[in-house]
Scaffold this motif. Structure first.
Motif, PDB file in Angstrom:
ATOM      1  N   SER A 192     -10.865   0.395  -3.374  1.00  0.00           N
ATOM      2  CA  SER A 192     -10.397   1.330  -4.402  1.00  0.00           C
ATOM      3  C   SER A 192      -8.921   1.135  -4.721  1.00  0.00           C
ATOM      4  O   SER A 192      -8.382   1.812  -5.607  1.00  0.00           O
ATOM      5  CB  SER A 192     -10.627   2.772  -3.943  1.00  0.00           C
ATOM      6  N   GLY A 193      -8.252   0.240  -3.986  1.00  0.00           N
ATOM      7  CA  GLY A 193      -6.854  -0.058  -4.258  1.00  0.00           C
ATOM      8  C   GLY A 193      -5.883   0.976  -3.728  1.00  0.00           C
ATOM      9  O   GLY A 193      -4.766   1.091  -4.224  1.00  0.00           O
ATOM     10  N   VAL A 194      -6.293   1.714  -2.655  1.00  0.00           N
ATOM     11  CA  VAL A 194      -5.417   2.778  -2.149  1.00  0.00           C
ATOM     12  C   VAL A 194      -5.000   2.522  -0.700  1.00  0.00           C
ATOM     13  O   VAL A 194      -4.379   3.391  -0.083  1.00  0.00           O
ATOM     14  CB  VAL A 194      -6.113   4.157  -2.255  1.00  0.00           C
ATOM     15  N   TYR A 223      -0.594   1.716  -5.575  1.00  0.00           N
ATOM     16  CA  TYR A 223      -1.315   2.389  -4.490  1.00  0.00           C
ATOM     17  C   TYR A 223      -1.287   3.902  -4.682  1.00  0.00           C
ATOM     18  O   TYR A 223      -2.310   4.581  -4.540  1.00  0.00           O
ATOM     19  CB  TYR A 223      -0.717   2.013  -3.132  1.00  0.00           C
ATOM     20  N   ARG A 224      -0.123   4.420  -5.003  1.00  0.00           N
ATOM     21  CA  ARG A 224      -0.007   5.867  -5.151  1.00  0.00           C
ATOM     22  C   ARG A 224      -0.722   6.363  -6.409  1.00  0.00           C
ATOM     23  O   ARG A 224      -1.370   7.405  -6.401  1.00  0.00           O
ATOM     24  CB  ARG A 224       1.461   6.291  -5.161  1.00  0.00           C
ATOM     25  N   SER A 225      -0.645   5.590  -7.495  1.00  0.00           N
ATOM     26  CA  SER A 225      -1.295   6.031  -8.738  1.00  0.00           C
ATOM     27  C   SER A 225      -2.818   6.003  -8.596  1.00  0.00           C
ATOM     28  O   SER A 225      -3.514   6.903  -9.068  1.00  0.00           O
ATOM     29  CB  SER A 225      -0.851   5.155  -9.907  1.00  0.00           C
ATOM     30  N   LYS A 234       5.058   9.815   1.900  1.00  0.00           N
ATOM     31  CA  LYS A 234       4.776   8.718   0.961  1.00  0.00           C
ATOM     32  C   LYS A 234       3.647   7.795   1.411  1.00  0.00           C
ATOM     33  O   LYS A 234       3.092   7.051   0.587  1.00  0.00           O
ATOM     34  CB  LYS A 234       6.046   7.881   0.753  1.00  0.00           C
ATOM     35  N   ALA A 235       3.303   7.799   2.707  1.00  0.00           N
ATOM     36  CA  ALA A 235       2.222   6.931   3.189  1.00  0.00           C
ATOM     37  C   ALA A 235       1.713   7.472   4.517  1.00  0.00           C
ATOM     38  O   ALA A 235       2.383   8.276   5.182  1.00  0.00           O
ATOM     39  CB  ALA A 235       2.684   5.487   3.346  1.00  0.00           C
ATOM     40  N   PHE A 236       0.537   7.001   4.895  1.00  0.00           N
ATOM     41  CA  PHE A 236      -0.124   7.465   6.120  1.00  0.00           C
ATOM     42  C   PHE A 236      -0.667   6.244   6.852  1.00  0.00           C
ATOM     43  O   PHE A 236      -1.535   5.532   6.344  1.00  0.00           O
ATOM     44  CB  PHE A 236      -1.259   8.412   5.735  1.00  0.00           C
ATOM     45  N   VAL A 237      -0.126   5.967   8.053  1.00  0.00           N
ATOM     46  CA  VAL A 237      -0.654   4.912   8.905  1.00  0.00           C
ATOM     47  C   VAL A 237      -1.685   5.573   9.825  1.00  0.00           C
ATOM     48  O   VAL A 237      -1.347   6.440  10.628  1.00  0.00           O
ATOM     49  CB  VAL A 237       0.450   4.234   9.729  1.00  0.00           C
ATOM     50  N   VAL A 279      -2.186  10.599  -0.707  1.00  0.00           N
ATOM     51  CA  VAL A 279      -1.262   9.789   0.090  1.00  0.00           C
ATOM     52  C   VAL A 279      -1.927   8.445   0.407  1.00  0.00           C
ATOM     53  O   VAL A 279      -2.968   8.407   1.072  1.00  0.00           O
ATOM     54  CB  VAL A 279      -0.889  10.508   1.402  1.00  0.00           C
ATOM     55  N   PRO A 280      -1.364   7.314  -0.035  1.00  0.00           N
ATOM     56  CA  PRO A 280      -1.968   6.000   0.242  1.00  0.00           C
ATOM     57  C   PRO A 280      -1.915   5.666   1.730  1.00  0.00           C
ATOM     58  O   PRO A 280      -1.129   6.240   2.492  1.00  0.00           O
ATOM     59  CB  PRO A 280      -1.135   5.032  -0.595  1.00  0.00           C
ATOM     60  N   ILE A 281      -2.747   4.690   2.126  1.00  0.00           N
ATOM     61  CA  ILE A 281      -3.062   4.466   3.537  1.00  0.00           C
ATOM     62  C   ILE A 281      -2.721   3.049   3.980  1.00  0.00           C
ATOM     63  O   ILE A 281      -2.934   2.084   3.243  1.00  0.00           O
ATOM     64  CB  ILE A 281      -4.571   4.727   3.763  1.00  0.00           C
ATOM     65  N   VAL A 282      -2.221   2.931   5.205  1.00  0.00           N
ATOM     66  CA  VAL A 282      -2.238   1.680   5.961  1.00  0.00           C
ATOM     67  C   VAL A 282      -3.192   1.917   7.118  1.00  0.00           C
ATOM     68  O   VAL A 282      -2.959   2.786   7.968  1.00  0.00           O
ATOM     69  CB  VAL A 282      -0.847   1.305   6.478  1.00  0.00           C
ATOM     70  N   GLY A 283      -4.303   1.176   7.156  1.00  0.00           N
ATOM     71  CA  GLY A 283      -5.355   1.428   8.125  1.00  0.00           C
ATOM     72  C   GLY A 283      -5.339   0.468   9.296  1.00  0.00           C
ATOM     73  O   GLY A 283      -5.200  -0.739   9.114  1.00  0.00           O
TER      74      GLY A 283
END
Length: 518
Positions: A401-403, A430-432, A361-364, A380-384
């Protein structure tokens, strides 16, 4: 001598199967670059070409038409001894110092390690008349290995880089980089910069150009001349400029729009492959989560086990406070901290396959370019958590880009990391938005890897073509940007004003003379 005989046999087999003999110069000390370059080389090998690969990273159990030669001194030169690099320290440098550090500490020392390697001497011992049909070169860290291009009588050269479309690509194949709308790779600006941002961007970009061309390149050239000892070898950057094609890790759906020469081919994401099933233990762990799984990885250069113990504890505690999700953490050694049941660590993770899994569901991430491309490809939305180089710009584009969400590692707290992960996981926008970005990235006439192979083979079919080459390198800076024309046009009214001024001064004197005669 034994290495030479092996290569001669490979070349003989190559002609029998109508394959080309390709010399791959891959001296960049970065596992992520190797992953990207290896995808190209493996694809060329599958097409029947014979590859001799000089590389800081080597692969075992290769097919008979792939021959790795290890540049064994590069990593030790960079990362051991009193002058070893500290990437964590580099991450805390100001931007201007980081530009200088890249060339002074990384590029120069990498070249020193290259020239000390027995692997390079192995290839130098091949006969000068030995024939390669093409040279594939990772140009990210300069021309140090291109003395071999001179040795083997200049086969067609293809320059490649996993480092996006770097600012110095124009010095290799021409084209333009406009500081007015192209942010430097370590900045988090967008294309629409305000005045002071454009000043900052220009100063940083000019610092990069000046240090590279007047400090780093002359030093690399001197090191190469001392080693290769060819009196007629051109100045090192001029060897770069023999590139017929350039393959860069970029795509319009993610990167900034810019004008490029026709021989610059964007093949961003070519390392992405068809996903495989996860190992049984990972599959069970991923499926056991109540709401889904999060992958945490800081890539291959800045490792999670290089974080201080305090930050490691913060990360574990943030995971603990999100019990509805399971966390797969790429941690390269023993953590030494008790883990909650929703956390699983491994020194290596099949990142491509995990990101492709529907329960992810997410990628750090550190926001490296390969990781950013893979997350985008699979939606897959991101935490950077960016550290160095282009990671800041990669993440900023994702944020705009809102992701993605940003967490600064210098000031990171448990609450900040937890809240950022929760926001990305539980806000459906984020996912959409990442799904829409993924659709743009995937909508291509062919896979990026197929495009890369096609262009390389195109050059093999047309090795002497100059049709795609930019005239910028031939024209030089003054003629390219019409500075001579601008000076000429500016001189015309100035000259006209001077003539008019002289005429005006003469008229009164004639009138006065007439009056006196009367």
């Amino acid at each position: 001598m034994r290495e030479s005989l092996v290569l001669l046999v490979l070349c003989t087999v190559g002609y029998a199967v109508n394959g080309a003999n390709i010399l791959c110069l891959m001296g960049v000390a970065s596992p992520s670059h190797h992953i990207w370059n290896r995808a190209i080389m493996d694809a060329l090998a599958r097409e029947g070409h014979n590859l001799t690969i000089l590389s800081a990273d080597v692969e075992k159990d290769q097919p008979s038409n792939v021959h790795y030669v290890h540049l064994e001194e590069i990593y030790p030169t960079l990362y051991t001894g009193p002058e070893s690099l500290d990437l964590m320290e580099m991450a805390n440098e100001n931007l201007f110092k980081s530009v200088i550090s890249f060339y002074r500490d990384f590029v120069v020392n990498e070249c020193a390690g290259t020239l000390k390697s027995k692997g390079l001497r192995t290839v130098m011992d091949y006969p000068d008349e030995f024939r390669f049909d093409l040279v594939l070169h990772d140009f990210t860290c300069g021309p140090c290995l291109l003395g071999l291009l001179h040795k083997f009588k200049y086969p067609p050269l293809v320059s490649v880089t996993a480092f996006n479309n770097p600012p110095y690509s124009t010095e290799v194949i021409g084209g333009h980089k406009f500081y007015s709308y192209l942010p430097f790779y370590s900045l988090s600006y967008d294309t629409d910069m305000n005045f002071f941002q454009r000043v900052h961007n220009t100063l940083l970009s000019v610092t990069d150009v000046i240090y590279r061309n007047y400090v780093s390149n002359p030093r690399i050239d001197a090191m190469m001349r001392k080693y290769f000892r060819y009196e007629d070898m051109p100045y090192a950057p001029e060897l770069h400029q023999r590139s017929k094609l350039m393959l860069v890790n970029a795509h319009y759906s993610i990167d900034f729009p810019e004008s490029t020469p026709p021989n610059l081919i964007a093949v961003g994401g070519l390392q992405i492959r068809e996903p495989k099933a996860l190992p049984t233990d990972l599959e069970q762990f991923v499926n056991a989560s109540r709401k889904g799984t999060v992958l945490f990885s800081l890539g291959t250069n800045v490792r999670s086990d290089q974080l201080d113990t305090e930050r490691q504890k913060m990360i574990v505690e943030a995971f603990r406070q999100l019990p509805d999700y399971n966390f797969l953490w790429k941690f390269e050694s023993d953590l030494g901290i008790p883990l909650p049941k929703n956390v699983l660590i491994r020194p290596w993770m099949p990142q491509n396959d995990i990101l492709a899994h529907p329960r992810t569901k997410a990628f750090v991430t550190h926001a490296g370019l390969l990781s950013t491309h893979e997350a985008t490809w699979y939606g897959v939305p991101i935490v950077g958590i960016p550290f160095i180089a282009d990671q800041h710009r990669n993440l900023e584009r994702c944020i705009r880009s809102g992701v993605a969400k940003r967490v600064a590692f210098q000031t990171m707290t448990t609450g900040q990391l937890r809240d950022a992960i929760r926001e990305v996981l539980e806000n459906p926008q984020y996912r959409s938005k990442m799904a829409a970005q993924s659709a743009l990235f995937r909508d291509q006439p062919e896979k990026p890897l197929a495009r890369a192979v096609w262009w390389i083979e195109w050059l093999l079919r047309h090795p002497n073509t100059t049709q795609l080459e930019s005239p910028v390198l031939r024209l030089g800076f003054v003629r390219t940007y019409l500075l001579d024309v601008a000076l000429f046009l500016a001189a015309i009214p100035i000259l006209g004003l001077c003539v008019l001024s002289k005429l005006c001064r003469r008229v009164p004197s004639r009138v006065d003379g007439d009056k006196k005669r009367k």
